[in-house]
Design an enzyme around this catalytic site. Sequence first.
Site, PDB file in Angstrom:
ATOM      1  N   GLU A 197      27.972   1.338 -18.453  1.00 20.85           N
ATOM      2  CA  GLU A 197      27.880   2.647 -19.120  1.00 20.85           C
ATOM      3  C   GLU A 197      26.432   3.152 -19.142  1.00 20.85           C
ATOM      4  O   GLU A 197      25.860   3.424 -20.210  1.00 20.85           O
ATOM      5  CB  GLU A 197      28.486   2.587 -20.535  1.00 20.85           C
ATOM      6  CG  GLU A 197      29.965   2.266 -20.486  1.00 20.85           C
ATOM      7  CD  GLU A 197      30.728   2.426 -21.805  1.00 20.85           C
ATOM      8  OE1 GLU A 197      30.108   2.713 -22.840  1.00 20.85           O
ATOM      9  OE2 GLU A 197      31.966   2.285 -21.779  1.00 20.85           O
TER      10      GLU A 197
ATOM     11  N   GLU B  22      37.020  -1.206 -18.005  1.00 20.01           N
ATOM     12  CA  GLU B  22      37.301  -1.296 -19.445  1.00 20.01           C
ATOM     13  C   GLU B  22      38.390  -0.274 -19.714  1.00 20.01           C
ATOM     14  O   GLU B  22      38.230   0.906 -19.358  1.00 20.01           O
ATOM     15  CB  GLU B  22      36.067  -0.964 -20.297  1.00 20.01           C
ATOM     16  CG  GLU B  22      35.013  -2.045 -20.263  1.00 20.01           C
ATOM     17  CD  GLU B  22      33.852  -1.770 -21.227  1.00 20.01           C
ATOM     18  OE1 GLU B  22      34.072  -1.155 -22.292  1.00 20.01           O
ATOM     19  OE2 GLU B  22      32.726  -2.160 -20.884  1.00 20.01           O
TER      20      GLU B  22
HETATM   21  O1  AHR Z   1      34.518  -2.723 -25.282  1.00 14.77           O
HETATM   22  C1  AHR Z   1      33.681  -2.241 -26.274  1.00 14.77           C
HETATM   23  C2  AHR Z   1      32.584  -1.349 -25.735  1.00 14.77           C
HETATM   24  O2  AHR Z   1      33.137  -0.178 -25.247  1.00 14.77           O
HETATM   25  C3  AHR Z   1      31.785  -1.874 -24.565  1.00 14.77           C
HETATM   26  O3  AHR Z   1      30.750  -2.699 -24.963  1.00 14.77           O
HETATM   27  C4  AHR Z   1      31.269  -0.626 -23.940  1.00 14.77           C
HETATM   28  O4  AHR Z   1      31.057  -0.759 -22.566  1.00 14.77           O
HETATM   29  C5  AHR Z   1      32.316   0.410 -24.269  1.00 14.77           C
HETATM   30  O5  AHR Z   1      31.783   1.584 -24.751  1.00 14.77           O
END
Ligand code: AHR
Length: 502
Positions: free
Chosen positions: A175, A296
């Site tokens: 991110e 994710e």
């Molecule tokens: O999964 C939780 C968080 O969500 C992670 O650390 C991040 O990459 C995302 O914003």
Amino acid sequence: MVEECSIDIKLDHHIDLVDKNIFGHFIEHLGRCIYPGVWVGISSKVSDGNGFRKDTVKALKSISAPVIRWPGGCFADYYHWMDGVGPRESRPRRLNVWWKGEESNAFGTDEFIQFCKMVGAEPYICVNVGSGCPEEALAWLEYCNLSGNTKYANMRVSNGHIEPYNVRFWDVGNESWGCGGNFDPVYHAWEYRRFSTFLKRADPSIKLVACGHISRDWNFRFMEAMREYIHLIDYLSIHYYFRNGQRYGDDVNFTDEQYFNLLYDVQLLEYQIKQAIYAIEFFSEGRKDIGLIVDEWGVWHPQATVETGLYQQNTLRDAILAASVLNLFISYSNKIKMANIAQAVNVLQSVCLTEGDETILTPTYHVFSMFKHHMNNIALAVECVSPTVWSGEKEATVQRKLKPLKALDASASIGQDGKNLVVTVVNQSLDKDYTAKIRNNRGIKFLEAKIVSLNANDVRAYNDFESKENVKTVEETFTVNGSTLELNFERHSVNLLTLKLE
Ligand code: AHR
């Protein structure tokens, strides 16, 4: 009036191989994920004798978790891997900047690789771009993958690991548009070029993942700045969380409308997938086949805050959502090559939850256990006809071109031998069972069939430490002899159908 439902499977319409990695997982140094979800220390009663939590290894192994991403997440961009190798007692304690608390570094690279080996998963490492440098990333790669007489390869050997780990997947920052350093997409492309030039040169066999976003602007500007360096990207990744307390309610308290909103919004994820694919295709111009990774994803309920360590309950609704998302990923098998639900244990949409020495398997766990049957099959086109159960908001439907939500959602794949068909069907209705005709377009006879169904009396049901099997699967095997099969799918259920073809 009887409402007609059918699931037509196009045996000749092959989409692509269902990459097993789309059923991947993610663990981060956050809340109770690593400690004590994965690592409990050697002296713990629930350790396997080497410090790993036995139940978690067993659970991930039993769903054939194919790939695990680590160490973050936001944690990755301030993690210095050298803190986590060597004698455990001399590893430094550090501040966990993003998720608060302290990091003991008891679980580091060697433990992660060992954990993946026990589970049978491939490791996927995210390097620190935000507060790190190419030199540090290169040293990590050398530690993991090289076998010569060099400083970091020797460091791994002196830590007791003679053979290189051959880690194939490397993520260049997490991110980067947000917690990874709040970069701008063009600046990030410069950083990406710097990191990837050296990493690829040191080990050309690795696959590099570039950080994309669910913003068309980021993906376009990043990819444009990478246009002449497209050979350095193997995958573009996006993250997608269903995170909207108002629209979806809480983890266990939600209205029927909020239930439908969540499932209806799977279309928003599809929209993001299409946008990312468009950016990839536009700028790679056929010069490189760059895959998409959703590394994710999951539901992020309001209960999951930094204070609660992103802990939340997991109901049958979450399982239904997971199944609809996995059906979607299967239908994009030609482009989506990996996906990692966040996160494996005790954080967000987990497959296991722990409390003291106890572990429970969540409804989402069962979905992964059903969908693993698609792994490495060939995804097939499916036409699914069923009544509308939720029309969605008029505005959204018109402006964002969303479609009303249908009761049944399905995906299908066939084994590489052409004989074993796998169909996963979700009935998203809250109050109606539906009987559907299952057919194939070549009129081939179905022989044996087995159905596994995940359900409970209430869509708000969840497994907890007092009652671990409120949401569970039931199985039925039967013989068929014909090319059409009629099957009943219960309200709010996830179903796995395996069929032998003549
Ligand atoms: O999964 C939780 C968080 O969500 C992670 O650390 C991040 O990459 C995302 O914003």
